[in-house]
Design a protein around this motif. Structure first.
Motif, mmCIF file in Angstrom:
data_model
loop_
_atom_site.group_PDB
_atom_site.id
_atom_site.type_symbol
_atom_site.label_atom_id
_atom_site.label_comp_id
_atom_site.label_asym_id
_atom_site.label_seq_id
_atom_site.Cartn_x
_atom_site.Cartn_y
_atom_site.Cartn_z
ATOM 1 N N PHE A 191 0.839 -1.195 0.000
ATOM 2 C CA PHE A 191 0.000 0.000 0.000
ATOM 3 C C PHE A 191 0.878 1.249 0.000
ATOM 4 C CE2 PHE A 191 -2.839 -3.200 1.740
ATOM 5 C CZ PHE A 191 -4.039 -2.913 1.118
ATOM 6 N N TYR A 192 0.592 2.173 -0.915
ATOM 7 C CA TYR A 192 1.353 3.425 -0.976
ATOM 8 C C TYR A 192 1.330 4.152 0.366
ATOM 9 C CZ TYR A 192 1.505 3.355 -6.136
ATOM 10 O OH TYR A 192 1.739 3.042 -7.447
ATOM 11 N N VAL A 193 0.162 4.144 1.029
ATOM 12 C CA VAL A 193 0.005 4.938 2.242
ATOM 13 C C VAL A 193 0.870 4.417 3.402
ATOM 14 C CG1 VAL A 193 -1.924 3.667 3.283
ATOM 15 C CG2 VAL A 193 -1.745 6.161 3.594
ATOM 16 N N LEU A 194 1.327 3.172 3.317
ATOM 17 C CA LEU A 194 2.190 2.606 4.356
ATOM 18 C C LEU A 194 3.660 2.649 3.964
ATOM 19 C CD1 LEU A 194 0.131 -0.590 5.354
ATOM 20 C CD2 LEU A 194 -0.033 1.724 6.292
ATOM 21 N N LEU A 195 3.946 3.046 2.726
ATOM 22 C CA LEU A 195 5.304 2.986 2.202
ATOM 23 C C LEU A 195 6.178 4.084 2.821
ATOM 24 C CD1 LEU A 195 6.645 1.145 0.085
ATOM 25 C CD2 LEU A 195 6.251 2.924 -1.597
ATOM 26 N N GLY A 196 7.246 3.679 3.461
ATOM 27 C CA GLY A 196 8.165 4.641 4.069
ATOM 28 C C GLY A 196 7.830 4.987 5.501
ATOM 29 N N ALA A 197 6.774 4.395 6.055
ATOM 30 C CA ALA A 197 6.419 4.673 7.451
ATOM 31 C C ALA A 197 7.515 4.150 8.374
ATOM 32 C CB ALA A 197 5.080 4.028 7.801
ATOM 33 N N GLN A 198 7.873 4.955 9.372
ATOM 34 C CA GLN A 198 8.968 4.610 10.265
ATOM 35 C C GLN A 198 8.498 4.024 11.587
ATOM 36 O OE1 GLN A 198 10.945 8.644 9.765
ATOM 37 N NE2 GLN A 198 12.712 7.308 9.598
ATOM 38 N N MET A 199 7.223 3.689 11.644
ATOM 39 C CA MET A 199 6.651 3.122 12.860
ATOM 40 C C MET A 199 5.770 1.934 12.470
ATOM 41 S SD MET A 199 4.711 5.460 11.358
ATOM 42 C CE MET A 199 5.620 6.907 11.870
ATOM 43 N N PRO A 200 5.391 1.065 13.424
ATOM 44 C CA PRO A 200 4.459 -0.012 13.088
ATOM 45 C C PRO A 200 3.198 0.586 12.460
ATOM 46 C CG PRO A 200 5.396 -0.370 15.262
ATOM 47 C CD PRO A 200 5.843 0.987 14.827
ATOM 48 N N SER A 201 2.820 0.050 11.307
ATOM 49 C CA SER A 201 1.749 0.666 10.514
ATOM 50 C C SER A 201 0.837 -0.403 9.937
ATOM 51 C CB SER A 201 2.343 1.488 9.365
ATOM 52 O OG SER A 201 3.331 2.370 9.834
ATOM 53 N N ILE A 202 -0.465 -0.143 9.982
ATOM 54 C CA ILE A 202 -1.428 -1.102 9.452
ATOM 55 C C ILE A 202 -2.525 -0.363 8.690
ATOM 56 C CG2 ILE A 202 -1.018 -2.807 11.256
ATOM 57 C CD1 ILE A 202 -3.635 -1.890 12.582
ATOM 58 N N LEU A 203 -3.245 -1.107 7.861
ATOM 59 C CA LEU A 203 -4.400 -0.585 7.136
ATOM 60 C C LEU A 203 -5.572 -1.519 7.404
ATOM 61 C CD1 LEU A 203 -4.527 0.918 3.610
ATOM 62 C CD2 LEU A 203 -6.122 -0.923 4.178
ATOM 63 N N VAL A 204 -6.656 -0.956 7.913
ATOM 64 C CA VAL A 204 -7.845 -1.738 8.271
ATOM 65 C C VAL A 204 -8.911 -1.560 7.197
ATOM 66 C CG1 VAL A 204 -9.703 -2.038 9.956
ATOM 67 C CG2 VAL A 204 -7.378 -1.510 10.741
ATOM 68 N N GLU A 205 -9.354 -2.661 6.611
ATOM 69 C CA GLU A 205 -10.495 -2.649 5.689
ATOM 70 C C GLU A 205 -11.718 -3.049 6.519
ATOM 71 O OE1 GLU A 205 -10.765 -1.641 2.696
ATOM 72 O OE2 GLU A 205 -8.751 -1.663 1.807
ATOM 73 N N ALA A 206 -12.430 -2.034 7.017
ATOM 74 C CA ALA A 206 -13.468 -2.234 8.034
ATOM 75 C C ALA A 206 -14.817 -2.546 7.387
ATOM 76 C CB ALA A 206 -13.574 -0.991 8.915
ATOM 77 N N SER A 207 -14.966 -3.750 6.880
ATOM 78 C CA SER A 207 -16.206 -4.222 6.253
ATOM 79 C C SER A 207 -16.328 -3.736 4.811
ATOM 80 C CB SER A 207 -17.445 -3.798 7.057
ATOM 81 O OG SER A 207 -17.333 -4.177 8.413
ATOM 82 N N PHE A 208 -17.268 -4.345 4.063
ATOM 83 C CA PHE A 208 -17.476 -4.043 2.644
ATOM 84 C C PHE A 208 -18.601 -3.022 2.498
ATOM 85 C CE2 PHE A 208 -14.771 -7.555 2.039
ATOM 86 C CZ PHE A 208 -14.386 -7.613 0.711
ATOM 87 N N ILE A 209 -18.255 -1.845 2.019
ATOM 88 C CA ILE A 209 -19.261 -0.798 1.826
ATOM 89 C C ILE A 209 -20.165 -1.124 0.642
ATOM 90 C CG2 ILE A 209 -17.938 0.666 0.229
ATOM 91 C CD1 ILE A 209 -18.850 3.071 1.982
ATOM 92 N N SER A 210 -19.737 -2.070 -0.200
ATOM 93 C CA SER A 210 -20.534 -2.477 -1.366
ATOM 94 C C SER A 210 -21.564 -3.550 -1.021
ATOM 95 C CB SER A 210 -19.602 -3.001 -2.469
ATOM 96 O OG SER A 210 -18.770 -4.042 -1.962
ATOM 97 N N ASN A 211 -21.525 -4.066 0.201
ATOM 98 C CA ASN A 211 -22.464 -5.087 0.662
ATOM 99 C C ASN A 211 -23.615 -4.397 1.408
ATOM 100 O OD1 ASN A 211 -23.291 -6.897 3.174
ATOM 101 N ND2 ASN A 211 -22.687 -8.293 1.537
ATOM 102 N N LYS A 212 -24.843 -4.791 1.140
ATOM 103 C CA LYS A 212 -26.000 -4.116 1.731
ATOM 104 C C LYS A 212 -25.953 -4.127 3.255
ATOM 105 C CE LYS A 212 -31.064 -4.147 1.882
ATOM 106 N NZ LYS A 212 -32.302 -4.810 1.386
ATOM 107 N N ARG A 213 -25.772 -5.304 3.852
ATOM 108 C CA ARG A 213 -25.776 -5.418 5.312
ATOM 109 C C ARG A 213 -24.616 -4.628 5.928
ATOM 110 N NH1 ARG A 213 -25.323 -10.263 5.336
ATOM 111 N NH2 ARG A 213 -23.087 -10.495 5.666
ATOM 112 N N GLU A 214 -23.423 -4.771 5.352
ATOM 113 C CA GLU A 214 -22.262 -4.116 5.944
ATOM 114 C C GLU A 214 -22.249 -2.616 5.665
ATOM 115 O OE1 GLU A 214 -18.613 -6.247 5.169
ATOM 116 O OE2 GLU A 214 -19.136 -7.660 6.754
#
Length: 656
Positions: free
Chosen positions: A589-612
C-alpha cells in the motif's frame, strides 16, 4: 621582538601539526579496539542494524586495521572481522555483492596469513559462503524454470494473451530471477526474458510504455552483462525493434477482485502526446529534525536515476548532495526552482534544466543516516526519504514548576506505555470519494472519517495517549503526504482506516493489512484500488520494495495487525451475526510505504455489501468497531511493554 614572535607562532603550528599526526596515527591495535567498540554499539541497537551505513562504518574501521599495517600482527584480525561483518550484513541486505565482499576478504586471510589463527576460521567461512552462493544459484535456477512454465502456459492459451494480468504474472516471475541474485549466472537470463515478454506484450497492448520498458531492459542486459550470451541477443532485439511493426490488439477490460475494471491506460491521464517531453510540475516536502520527505511531481512516468555526491571543497561544496536525473523531461515554467528547507538534515532542494532533455533535482544535505528514492504512479512522482539519527527521548523534569501534577502523571503514563502518539489516517477525502456504498449517497471517504474521529476519541480516553488525524474534515491528501505526516509527527503507531468494496455485492468481511510483498491476487487487487492505480503498477512497485522493506518495521506491523484484527473480530462477533474474518494480510500500500513506525491498514467491512454498508453508517456499529481496535492496540502495547498497565485501574485484569 617581532622575529621572536614569528618563531613562537611557528613552534605552536608545528606542535599542532605533530599533534594532528599523532591523533590520526593510531596503532593497529588501537584501531582494532575502536572498530570493536563500533561493532558492539551496533549490536546493542537493533534498529541501527536495518541501516547499511552503520555496518559500513564499522567495516571501514576493521579494514583500516589491515591497511595501517598489512604485515603486522593485527592485519589478519582486522581483515577477518571486516569479512565477518560483510557476511552478517548480507543476512540483512540479501545483496550478493556483500557476500562476495566477505568471500574476497576471507580469501585474503587464507592466502596472505597462512600462519594466522584466523586462517582456519576463514576457510570454514568460505565453505559456508560457497554453500550459500550455490543455494542462491539453485533457487534462481528453480525460479527461472517456474517462470518459463508460466510463459509456456500463456503461449498455450491465446485467449489469455488478451489480458494484461496474465503477461504481468509471468513478467514478475522472470524479474524475480534477476532480483534474487543480480550477479549470478541466471540474472541475465531472467532480465532478458523480462524484456522479451514486455516486447511481446507491446504487440498486443500497443502501449508505448511497454515498448519503452522492453527497450530499456534490453539495453540493461547488453550493458550489465556484456560477456553473457544474452547480451548479443539483447542487441539483436534492439535492432529488430527499431524496424518492426505490430498489429495492435485491444486488451479486454479486466475484472479485479475489488470490483473495478482496469483499462490499462490510467498512467496516461494528463500525459503529454507521444514523443513530447515529460514535464516536472512541482516539488513538495515535509520535515522534522529526524526525517524529511521530498516529492518530485511529473505529468507522466519516465526513467530516472539518482546518485549521492560527496563533499568537494575544491569547488567550495561543503555539503553532500543527492541528485535525481529525470530522462526526457523539461521543467514547468511556474515551478519554484529552489526551495529552502533548512532543517537538521537538509539545506534546500533545487531543480534545473540540466540538459535539453533532462531535469536534475538536487538535495543539499547537511547530515543523514540513510535515504531511499522510489517512484509512485497515478500520478507519477518520485519520493526521496532522508532519515537522521533518532534523538534520545527527553524525560520529564519532575522539578520543573511549570509542569502540573496531572501533566507529570500523564507524561509518566505515556512513557511507560512506549506508545505516546498515534496517527489515525481516514482514507480518501475531498475529490477522492473512495468506493461507492450499496446505499445511495454513501461514500467511503465520509464513512471512514466518522470512524476515524470516533477511534481517535476512544484511544485518547482509554489509553491516555496523544492521537492525531491526518484529516479531520473532507479534504484531499495524497497518499505519500499521509505517511509523511505520521513520520514528521514522530508517531509511534500509524493506523489507516478504509472500507472494502467488490463488484460482487455478496462479498463481505473484515481484513487487516501490513506492508509487505505479496503474490495473492486478492490482496494485490485491494492495494490497487486503495492506491488508485492499476495492478500492473502494483507489480512494478514490488520490484523496488525489496530495498525499502529493510527500513520498514515489518515484524512489529505484523504483530500490531494481528492483535488489532483478532480483537476487532472478537469484539464484533460477540455483538453481531455474520462477522466474516478475512484474516491478516500483506500488500504494498502506498500509504504505508516509508512509514517509520508499526503501521497497518484496516479494511473495516465491505461498503458495497448491503448489510455491511448499513452497519458502517450506523453510529453504534462504528463505536463497537473502534472499541475492538482499541482493545487490539492495548494488547499490542501490553505485549511490547508488559508492565504498561500495572496499577492503571484494573485494565491489567482484562483478558481476551
Amino acid at each position: 621582538m617581532k622575529h621572536r614572535r614569528l618563531i613562537h607562532i611557528f613552534v605552536i603550528c608545528l606542535i599542532c601539526v605533530l599533534g594532528s599526526c599523532v591523533s590520526t596515527g593510531a596503532s593497529p591495535n588501537q584501531l582494532y579496539f575502536e572498530a570493536e567498540s563500533c561493532y558492539r554499539q551496533l549490536q546493542q541497537h537493533p534498529e541501527r542494524q536495518k541501516y547499511r551505513s552503520y555496518w559500513l562504518k564499522c567495516i571501514e574501521r576493521f579494514d583500516a586495521v589491515h591497511d595501517r599495517d598489512p604485515d603486522g600482527p593485527w592485519a589478519a584480525a582486522g581483515l577477518y572481522k571486516a569479512a565477518s561483518l560483510y557476511r552478517e550484513l548480507y543476512r540483512h541486505s540479501y545483496r550478493s555483492a556483500d557476500l562476495k565482499a566477505a568471500a574476497s576478504r576471507f580469501q585474503q586471510v587464507t592466502r596472505k596469513y597462512p600462519e594466522s589463527a584466523y586462517r582456519q576460521k576463514a576457510r570454514a567461512a568460505l565453505r559456508d559462503i560457497g554453500d550459500a552462493i550455490k543455494a542462491d544459484e539453485k533457487a534462481a535456477k528453480q525460479a527461472y524454470f517456474e517462470a518459463e512454465s508460466c510463459y509456456r502456459q500463456l503461449q498455450q492459451h491465446p485467449e489469455r494473451q488478451k489480458y494484461r494480468s496474465y503477461w504481468l504474472k509471468c513478467i514478475e516471475r522472470f524479474e524475480a530471477v534477476h532480483e534474487r541474485d543480480r550477479e549470478g549466472p541466471w540474472a541475465a537470463a531472467g532480465l532478458f526474458m523480462t524484456a522479451q515478454l514486455y516486447q511481446k506484450l507491446y504487440s498486443h497492448s500497443r502501449s508505448p510504455a511497454d515498448e519503452q520498458k522492453a527497450r530499456s531492459l534490453f539495453k540493461k542486459v547488453a550493458g550489465q552483462y556484456p560477456s553473457s550470451a544474452y547480451s548479443r541477443r539483447a542487441r539483436k532485439a534492439l535492432d529488430a525493434s527499431a524496424t518492426s511493426a505490430h498489429t495492435p490488439v485491444k486488451l479486454a477490460g479486466e475484472d479485479t477482485a475489488s470490483g473495478e475494471v482496469t483499462t490499462n491506460h490510467s498512467d496516461r491521464s494528463n500525459a503529454p502526446a507521444s514523443g513530447e517531453a515529460v514535464t516536472v510540475t512541482g516539488i513538495r516536502y515535509w520535515s522534522n529534525p529526524e526525517y524529511t520527505r521530498v516529492v518530485i511531481d511529473a505529468n507522466q512516468a519516465t526513467d530516472f536515476k539518482h546518485n549521492l555526491l560527496k563533499k568537494d571543497p575544491s569547488i567550495n561544496q561543503m555539503n553532500q548532495r543527492l541528485y535525481v536525473d529525470l530522462d526526457n523531461t523539461r521543467l514547468a515554467n511556474h515551478i519554484q526552482e529552489q526551495i529552502a528547507i533548512n532543517d537538521t538534515l537538509l539545506k534546500d532542494v533545487r531543480a534545473g534544466q540540466y540538459r535539453s532533455d533532462k531535469v536534475r533535482v538536487v538535495v543539499d544535505i547537511k547530515s543523514f543516516e540513510d535515504y531511499n528514492v522510489f517512484s509512485l504512479k497515478n500520478p507519477f512522482r518520485i519520493v526521496i526519504d532522508v532519515r537522521g539519527q533518532a534523538a534520545a527521548e527527553k524525560q520529564a523534569d519532575s522539578s520543573d514548576p511549570k509542569i502540573s501534577r496531572d501533566q507529570k502523571a500523564s507524561i509518566a503514563r505515556q512513557l511507560a506505555l512506549g506508545v505516546r502518539r498515534i496517527v489515525i489516517d481516514a482514507g480518501h477525502g475531498g475529490k477522492d470519494y473512495g468506493a461507492p456504498g450499496y446505499l445511495k449517497g454513501v461514500h467511503e471517504k465520509n464513512v471512514v472519517l466518522e470512524i476515524s474521529k470516533k477511534l481517535a476519541a476512544r484511544l485518547r480516553e482509554e489509553l491516555g495517549c496523544e492521537v492525531l488525524l491526518t484529516r479531520d474534515r473532507d479534504v484531499y491528501l495524497t497518499l505519500e503526504e499521509r505517511t509523511a505526516i505520521a513520520n514528521t509527527k514522530k508517531a509511534d503507531l500509524f493506523i489507516s482506516i478504509h472500507a472494502n468494496a467488490a463488484r460482487n455485492r455478496n462479498a463481505y468481511g473484515i481484513e487487516t493489512y501490513f506492508l509487505n510483498l505479496t503474490t495473492d491476487e486478492d490482496s494485490i487487487a485491494v492495494a490497487a484500488r486503495e492506491n488508485a492505480t492499476s495492478e500492473k503498477n502494483i507489480s512494478e512497485l514490488q520490484t523496488i520494495l525489496d530495498d525499502l522493506m529493510r527500513n520498514a518495521k515489518i515484524n512489529e506491523s505484523s504483530r500490531l495487525a494481528t492483535y488489532v484484527h483478532k480483537n476487532m473480530i472478537g469484539h464484533l462477533d460477540s455483538r453481531y451475526s455474520r462477522i466474516h474474518d478475512k484474516g491478516v494480510k500483506q500488500a504494498p500500500f502506498y500509504v504505508l510505504l516509508g512509514a517509520q513506525m508499526p503501521s497497518i491498514l484496516v479494511e473495516a467491512s465491505f461498503i458495497s455489501n448491503k448489510r455491511e454498508c448499513q452497519r458502517l453508517t450506523n453510529s453504534k456499529y462504528q463505536k463497537h468497531l473502534c472499541d475492538g481496535i482499541v482493545k487490539g492496540v492495548r494488547r499490542y502495547i501490553r505485549d511490547t511493554r508488559p508492565t504498561a498497565f500495572l496499577g492503571s485501574g484494573g485494565d491489567g485484569a482484562e483478558s481476551n
